[in-house]
Write a protein that holds these residues in place. Structure first.
Motif, PDB file in Angstrom:
ATOM      1  N   GLY A   1      16.659  75.496  -1.831  1.00  0.00           N
ATOM      2  CA  GLY A   1      16.888  73.783  -1.572  1.00  0.00           C
ATOM      3  C   GLY A   1      18.363  73.682  -1.674  1.00  0.00           C
ATOM      4  N   LEU A   2      19.019  73.105  -0.444  1.00  0.00           N
ATOM      5  CA  LEU A   2      20.472  72.737  -0.762  1.00  0.00           C
ATOM      6  C   LEU A   2      20.570  71.406  -0.504  1.00  0.00           C
ATOM      7  N   ARG A   3      21.599  70.795  -1.237  1.00  0.00           N
ATOM      8  CA  ARG A   3      21.945  69.658  -1.024  1.00  0.00           C
ATOM      9  C   ARG A   3      23.530  69.263  -1.412  1.00  0.00           C
ATOM     10  N   LYS A   4      24.134  68.139  -0.927  1.00  0.00           N
ATOM     11  CA  LYS A   4      25.852  67.746  -1.397  1.00  0.00           C
ATOM     12  C   LYS A   4      26.526  68.959  -0.889  1.00  0.00           C
ATOM     13  N   ASP A   5      27.476  69.490  -1.713  1.00  0.00           N
ATOM     14  CA  ASP A   5      28.522  70.407  -1.433  1.00  0.00           C
ATOM     15  C   ASP A   5      27.527  71.720  -0.796  1.00  0.00           C
ATOM     16  N   PHE A   6      26.566  71.890  -0.987  1.00  0.00           N
ATOM     17  CA  PHE A   6      25.946  73.219  -0.621  1.00  0.00           C
ATOM     18  C   PHE A   6      25.288  72.909   0.751  1.00  0.00           C
ATOM     19  N   LEU A   7      25.059  71.645   1.160  1.00  0.00           N
ATOM     20  CA  LEU A   7      24.302  71.361   2.526  1.00  0.00           C
ATOM     21  C   LEU A   7      25.547  70.912   3.283  1.00  0.00           C
ATOM     22  N   GLU A   8      26.703  70.576   3.023  1.00  0.00           N
ATOM     23  CA  GLU A   8      27.779  69.949   3.847  1.00  0.00           C
ATOM     24  C   GLU A   8      28.024  71.143   4.850  1.00  0.00           C
ATOM     25  N   PRO A   9      27.961  72.536   4.465  1.00  0.00           N
ATOM     26  CA  PRO A   9      28.421  73.432   5.741  1.00  0.00           C
ATOM     27  C   PRO A   9      27.351  73.452   6.677  1.00  0.00           C
ATOM     28  N   PHE A  10      26.447  72.753   6.644  1.00  0.00           N
ATOM     29  CA  PHE A  10      25.657  72.615   7.713  1.00  0.00           C
ATOM     30  C   PHE A  10      26.242  71.959   8.709  1.00  0.00           C
TER      31      PHE A  10
ATOM     32  N   ALA B   1      19.152  68.037 -12.566  1.00  0.00           N
ATOM     33  CA  ALA B   1      19.803  66.716 -11.831  1.00  0.00           C
ATOM     34  C   ALA B   1      21.208  67.359 -11.552  1.00  0.00           C
ATOM     35  N   ALA B   2      21.809  68.118 -12.109  1.00  0.00           N
ATOM     36  CA  ALA B   2      23.228  68.502 -11.591  1.00  0.00           C
ATOM     37  C   ALA B   2      23.421  69.595 -10.628  1.00  0.00           C
ATOM     38  N   THR B   3      22.335  70.315 -10.606  1.00  0.00           N
ATOM     39  CA  THR B   3      22.374  71.446  -9.706  1.00  0.00           C
ATOM     40  C   THR B   3      22.073  71.001  -8.124  1.00  0.00           C
ATOM     41  N   ASN B   4      22.868  71.767  -7.103  1.00  0.00           N
ATOM     42  CA  ASN B   4      22.976  71.374  -5.814  1.00  0.00           C
ATOM     43  C   ASN B   4      22.137  72.560  -4.957  1.00  0.00           C
ATOM     44  N   VAL B   5      21.666  73.607  -5.666  1.00  0.00           N
ATOM     45  CA  VAL B   5      20.864  74.521  -5.130  1.00  0.00           C
ATOM     46  C   VAL B   5      19.591  74.790  -6.016  1.00  0.00           C
ATOM     47  N   ARG B   6      18.426  74.424  -5.471  1.00  0.00           N
ATOM     48  CA  ARG B   6      17.258  74.705  -5.993  1.00  0.00           C
ATOM     49  C   ARG B   6      16.489  75.983  -5.653  1.00  0.00           C
ATOM     50  N   LEU B   7      16.020  76.748  -6.591  1.00  0.00           N
ATOM     51  CA  LEU B   7      15.299  77.955  -6.066  1.00  0.00           C
ATOM     52  C   LEU B   7      13.645  78.024  -6.545  1.00  0.00           C
ATOM     53  N   GLN B   8      13.071  78.468  -5.534  1.00  0.00           N
ATOM     54  CA  GLN B   8      11.441  78.622  -5.773  1.00  0.00           C
ATOM     55  C   GLN B   8      11.153  79.951  -5.271  1.00  0.00           C
ATOM     56  N   TRP B   9      10.365  80.645  -6.086  1.00  0.00           N
ATOM     57  CA  TRP B   9       9.657  81.840  -5.688  1.00  0.00           C
ATOM     58  C   TRP B   9       8.228  81.547  -5.375  1.00  0.00           C
ATOM     59  N   ASP B  10       7.773  81.805  -4.377  1.00  0.00           N
ATOM     60  CA  ASP B  10       6.054  81.310  -3.921  1.00  0.00           C
ATOM     61  C   ASP B  10       5.651  82.736  -3.334  1.00  0.00           C
ATOM     62  N   PRO B  11       4.451  82.795  -3.404  1.00  0.00           N
ATOM     63  CA  PRO B  11       3.637  83.858  -2.627  1.00  0.00           C
ATOM     64  C   PRO B  11       4.043  84.081  -1.461  1.00  0.00           C
ATOM     65  N   ASP B  12       4.471  85.518  -0.971  1.00  0.00           N
ATOM     66  CA  ASP B  12       4.488  85.674   0.395  1.00  0.00           C
ATOM     67  C   ASP B  12       3.100  85.524   1.223  1.00  0.00           C
ATOM     68  N   HIS B  13       3.087  85.486   2.337  1.00  0.00           N
ATOM     69  CA  HIS B  13       1.912  85.457   3.300  1.00  0.00           C
ATOM     70  C   HIS B  13       2.024  86.272   4.442  1.00  0.00           C
ATOM     71  N   ASP B  14       0.613  86.551   4.643  1.00  0.00           N
ATOM     72  CA  ASP B  14       0.637  87.799   5.996  1.00  0.00           C
ATOM     73  C   ASP B  14       0.386  86.560   7.309  1.00  0.00           C
ATOM     74  N   PRO B  15       0.475  87.250   8.445  1.00  0.00           N
ATOM     75  CA  PRO B  15       0.249  86.357   9.636  1.00  0.00           C
ATOM     76  C   PRO B  15      -0.589  85.469   9.667  1.00  0.00           C
ATOM     77  N   HIS B  16      -1.888  85.532   9.039  1.00  0.00           N
ATOM     78  CA  HIS B  16      -2.877  84.681   9.328  1.00  0.00           C
ATOM     79  C   HIS B  16      -3.050  83.654   7.969  1.00  0.00           C
ATOM     80  N   GLY B  17      -1.872  83.675   7.079  1.00  0.00           N
ATOM     81  CA  GLY B  17      -1.704  82.906   6.056  1.00  0.00           C
ATOM     82  C   GLY B  17      -2.265  83.207   4.653  1.00  0.00           C
ATOM     83  N   ALA B  18      -2.887  84.220   4.316  1.00  0.00           N
ATOM     84  CA  ALA B  18      -3.277  84.820   3.102  1.00  0.00           C
ATOM     85  C   ALA B  18      -2.251  85.151   2.346  1.00  0.00           C
TER      86      ALA B  18
END
Length: 207
Positions: free
Chosen positions: A148-157, A121-138
């Protein structure tokens, strides 16, 4: 700034086939990340060089450094609400701070639930590792990162964290044709290499 590109099949020989890696185009000044939006948001950002208008700073916004992961997520720019693909040239020090503050979205360390809930709840940067995909989506064995960025880490946008915003939708559309015709020998993708991370970042990133 111009996106550096390379033949996909040539890059495929250079990329690691397994493990967790931040594949990205980067220099000492910037790191390129990708996002896909509906036209009202994407075109505003590219034209004004900052996020505003219909963009919401109250929601978490996810960035991906790996072009093909972004293409899988957006259906090569064909999914509703993801028609405009942006290349964001994030300032290198801003990106480094993001990595140093990243917190896994899932309880990978087996922490007690109440402690985990408090930390996530306190973090403003979320991390996810997901399978990479080839051009066809495999799915690939190699894992790709999204942040994922929010609050202070999204403000620089709003401008201060970004050197350039480029609408690469035409490039995406042109390369999609090669994928649809299964002509991967003609496919061109942004040049990407394994981004170096510090020991501190490696702990945060669970690498």
């Amino acid at each position: 700034m111009e996106l550096k590109t390379k033949n996909y099949l040539e890059q495929l020989k250079e990329w690691p086939q397994s493990g967790k890696h931040i594949l990205a185009q980067y220099t000492d000044e910037y790191v390129v990340a990708y996002q896909a939006y509906r036209p009202s948001i994407g075109k505003f950002a590219a034209e004004n060089q900052y996020f505003g208008g219909d963009f919401s700073f109250s929601r978490m916004s996810w960035i991906k450094t790996n072009f093909l992961w972004m293409m899988y997520r957006s259906g090569w720019g064909t999914k509703v609400g993801q028609e405009i693909t942006l290349a964001l040239y994030l300032k290198r020090d801003y990106f480094e701070k993001i990595l140093s503050s990243a917190h896994p979205s899932t309880n990978v360390h087996g922490m007690p639930k109440d402690e985990w809930d408090k930390q996530i709840a306190a973090t403003n940067v979320r991390l996810q590792w997901d399978p990479d995909h080839d051009p066809h989506g495999a799915k690939q064995e190699r894992k790709a990162i999204q942040l994922g960025l929010r609050k202070d880490f999204l403000e620089p946008f709003s401008g201060e964290g970004i050197l350039n915003i480029v609408d690469i939708s035409d490039f995406v559309s042109a390369q999609r044709e090669f994928v649809q015709r299964n002509e991967l020998h003609k496919l061109i993708t942004p040049s990407e290499y394994c981004f170096p991370i510090s020991e501190e970042q490696a702990l945060n990133l669970n690498v």
